[in-house]
Structures are given as C-alpha cells and as structure tokens.
Design an enzyme around this catalytic site. Structure first.
Site, PDB file in Angstrom:
ATOM      1  N   LYS A 134      10.350  11.062  -1.853  1.00  0.00           N
ATOM      2  CA  LYS A 134       9.959  11.895  -0.709  1.00  0.00           C
ATOM      3  C   LYS A 134       9.860  13.383  -1.095  1.00  0.00           C
ATOM      4  O   LYS A 134      10.345  13.803  -2.155  1.00  0.00           O
ATOM      5  CB  LYS A 134      10.961  11.687   0.424  1.00  0.00           C
ATOM      6  N   TYR A 143       4.552   5.325   9.342  1.00  0.00           N
ATOM      7  CA  TYR A 143       5.793   5.261  10.117  1.00  0.00           C
ATOM      8  C   TYR A 143       5.531   4.884  11.583  1.00  0.00           C
ATOM      9  O   TYR A 143       6.361   5.177  12.452  1.00  0.00           O
ATOM     10  CB  TYR A 143       6.546   6.590  10.029  1.00  0.00           C
ATOM     11  N   ASN A 181      15.941  12.253   2.888  1.00  0.00           N
ATOM     12  CA  ASN A 181      16.843  11.376   2.138  1.00  0.00           C
ATOM     13  C   ASN A 181      16.210  10.812   0.859  1.00  0.00           C
ATOM     14  O   ASN A 181      16.578   9.738   0.385  1.00  0.00           O
ATOM     15  CB  ASN A 181      17.402  10.274   3.051  1.00  0.00           C
ATOM     16  N   HIS A 218      12.089   6.271   0.021  1.00  0.00           N
ATOM     17  CA  HIS A 218      11.803   5.165   0.950  1.00  0.00           C
ATOM     18  C   HIS A 218      11.778   3.879   0.149  1.00  0.00           C
ATOM     19  O   HIS A 218      11.336   3.864  -1.004  1.00  0.00           O
ATOM     20  CB  HIS A 218      10.424   5.355   1.602  1.00  0.00           C
ATOM     21  N   GLU A 239       2.959  -2.533   2.916  1.00  0.00           N
ATOM     22  CA  GLU A 239       3.032  -1.129   2.477  1.00  0.00           C
ATOM     23  C   GLU A 239       2.311  -0.929   1.142  1.00  0.00           C
ATOM     24  O   GLU A 239       1.625   0.074   0.942  1.00  0.00           O
ATOM     25  CB  GLU A 239       4.498  -0.703   2.400  1.00  0.00           C
TER      26      GLU A 239
HETATM   27  P1  GDP Z   1      15.274   3.548   5.900  1.00  0.00           P
HETATM   28  O1  GDP Z   1      14.649   2.174   5.892  1.00  0.00           O
HETATM   29  O2  GDP Z   1      16.656   3.563   5.296  1.00  0.00           O
HETATM   30  O3  GDP Z   1      14.376   4.594   5.276  1.00  0.00           O
HETATM   31  O4  GDP Z   1      15.502   3.973   7.420  1.00  0.00           O
HETATM   32  P2  GDP Z   1      14.608   3.807   8.746  1.00  0.00           P
HETATM   33  O5  GDP Z   1      13.468   2.867   8.535  1.00  0.00           O
HETATM   34  O6  GDP Z   1      15.554   3.524   9.872  1.00  0.00           O
HETATM   35  O7  GDP Z   1      14.045   5.285   8.990  1.00  0.00           O
HETATM   36  C1  GDP Z   1      12.902   5.750   8.310  1.00  0.00           C
HETATM   37  C2  GDP Z   1      13.144   7.182   7.919  1.00  0.00           C
HETATM   38  O8  GDP Z   1      13.238   7.992   9.107  1.00  0.00           O
HETATM   39  C3  GDP Z   1      14.473   7.460   7.192  1.00  0.00           C
HETATM   40  O9  GDP Z   1      14.424   7.171   5.814  1.00  0.00           O
HETATM   41  C4  GDP Z   1      14.662   8.924   7.465  1.00  0.00           C
HETATM   42  O10 GDP Z   1      13.832   9.733   6.600  1.00  0.00           O
HETATM   43  C5  GDP Z   1      14.158   9.055   8.901  1.00  0.00           C
HETATM   44  N1  GDP Z   1      15.252   8.890   9.879  1.00  0.00           N
HETATM   45  C6  GDP Z   1      15.938   7.769  10.191  1.00  0.00           C
HETATM   46  N2  GDP Z   1      16.859   7.987  11.162  1.00  0.00           N
HETATM   47  C7  GDP Z   1      16.751   9.313  11.457  1.00  0.00           C
HETATM   48  C8  GDP Z   1      17.423  10.179  12.388  1.00  0.00           C
HETATM   49  O11 GDP Z   1      18.312   9.757  13.139  1.00  0.00           O
HETATM   50  N3  GDP Z   1      17.026  11.482  12.421  1.00  0.00           N
HETATM   51  C9  GDP Z   1      16.026  11.969  11.609  1.00  0.00           C
HETATM   52  N4  GDP Z   1      15.695  13.273  11.690  1.00  0.00           N
HETATM   53  N5  GDP Z   1      15.375  11.195  10.731  1.00  0.00           N
HETATM   54  C10 GDP Z   1      15.729   9.887  10.643  1.00  0.00           C
END
Ligand code: GDP
Length: 140
Positions: free
Chosen positions: A11, A51, A114, A117, A128
């Site tokens: 990222k 997303y 973070n 992905h 994807e």
């Molecule tokens: P992943 O599969 O671990 O990447 O997590 P998710 O699919 O739940 O979320 C996708 C991405 O959205 C995450 O990797 C973060 O970059 C972002 N994200 C997830 N939860 C949060 C949140 O509570 N707040 C914010 N600002 N970003 C989030």
C-alpha cells in the site's frame, strides 16, 4: 497441500517509506513466490471498485483517498495454501492486534495505513488477480 495463488498489494504508506524490498523479503521467507508484480498509481475509480464491498462502511471514502495517495505495488503470490500463508505473514488488520513478526506489526502506521492487502479467500483471490493482471503477466 495445494499450490494456489493469492493477490497482494503493497500500500501507499509502505511505498512512500521505500519498504517494497523488505516486505517482499517477508513474503518470500513465508514460502510465497512473487509470480506477478507491477507498480501502479491507482485511479479513484479503480480504488472504489476494488473496495466496493466496503462502500457502506464509514471509512470507505478515507480508504479510497489513502489508496490513491501514492503508488502501490500489485502482486500475484504463489505457494502452498498461499491465501492463508499470506494472511498469516500480513498479520491482523489493526497493527495493534497483529502478532509479533508480522508485516503489519512491524511496518503498519495505523488500521488504515496498514502496509499490505491480501485476499481473504481463494475465490476473492481469483477475482482480484483478474481485475489487475492479464494472464500473460503472471509467470510461475
Ligand atoms: P483486511 O482484509 O485485513 O485488509 O481488512 P478489511 O477487508 O476489513 O478492510 C480493508 C481495509 O480497510 C483495511 O486493510 C484497512 O486499510 C481499511 N480499514 C479496515 N477497517 C478500518 C477502520 O476501522 N478504519 C479505517 N480508517 N480503515 C479501516
């Protein structure tokens, strides 16, 4: 065990800090082979579509802005149980919850920024990968 493929993104927070090589070393040490890779500036439309599953979440607009804030590195990873192996080396979404030695524990700046992905299932990995890569861009 099954050889499978998964989709990965390094990222913008990580490319900004020049961490591509260090993250790739973690992926390779976890037994994953980088069989496709390209650096790209995502457009807003691409980030929104990628997303789309999170469109109703309160952080969606911020997430799209973050993912378009700098270049990303798009990757296809291959290995035994690649989806699970990559999720393990990535660590939990929130770096505060990520296990020691994971990419997110060591490199992530926040729950949003973070660093990486990774697909959450073989089905989503296939979707994807095909969104960003032509078959001829992947070489085992
Ligand atoms: P992943 O599969 O671990 O990447 O997590 P998710 O699919 O739940 O979320 C996708 C991405 O959205 C995450 O990797 C973060 O970059 C972002 N994200 C997830 N939860 C949060 C949140 O509570 N707040 C914010 N600002 N970003 C989030």
């Amino acid at each position: 065990m099954a050889i499978e493929r998964t989709f990965s993104i390094i990222k913008p927070d990580a490319t900004r800090r020049n961490l591509t090589g260090q993250i790739n070393a973690r992926l390779e040490a976890a037994g994953l082979r980088i069989v496709g890779q390209k650096r790209k500036q995502l457009t807003e439309a691409e980030a929104k579509a990628f997303y789309a599953v999170h469109a109703a979440r309160p952080f969606y607009n911020d997430l799209v802005a973050f993912m378009t804030s700098g270049p990303v590195v798009l990757q296809v990873l291959e290995g035994e149980n690649a989806v699970a192996a990559n999720r393990e080396v990535m660590g939990a979404t929130n770096p505060a919850d990520a296990a020691d030695g994971t990419i997110r524990k060591d490199f992530a700046e926040s729950i949003e920024a973070n660093s990486v992905h990774g697909s959450d299932s073989p089905e989503n990995a296939a979707i994807e990968i095909s969104y960003f890569f032509a078959g001829c861009e992947i070489t085992s």
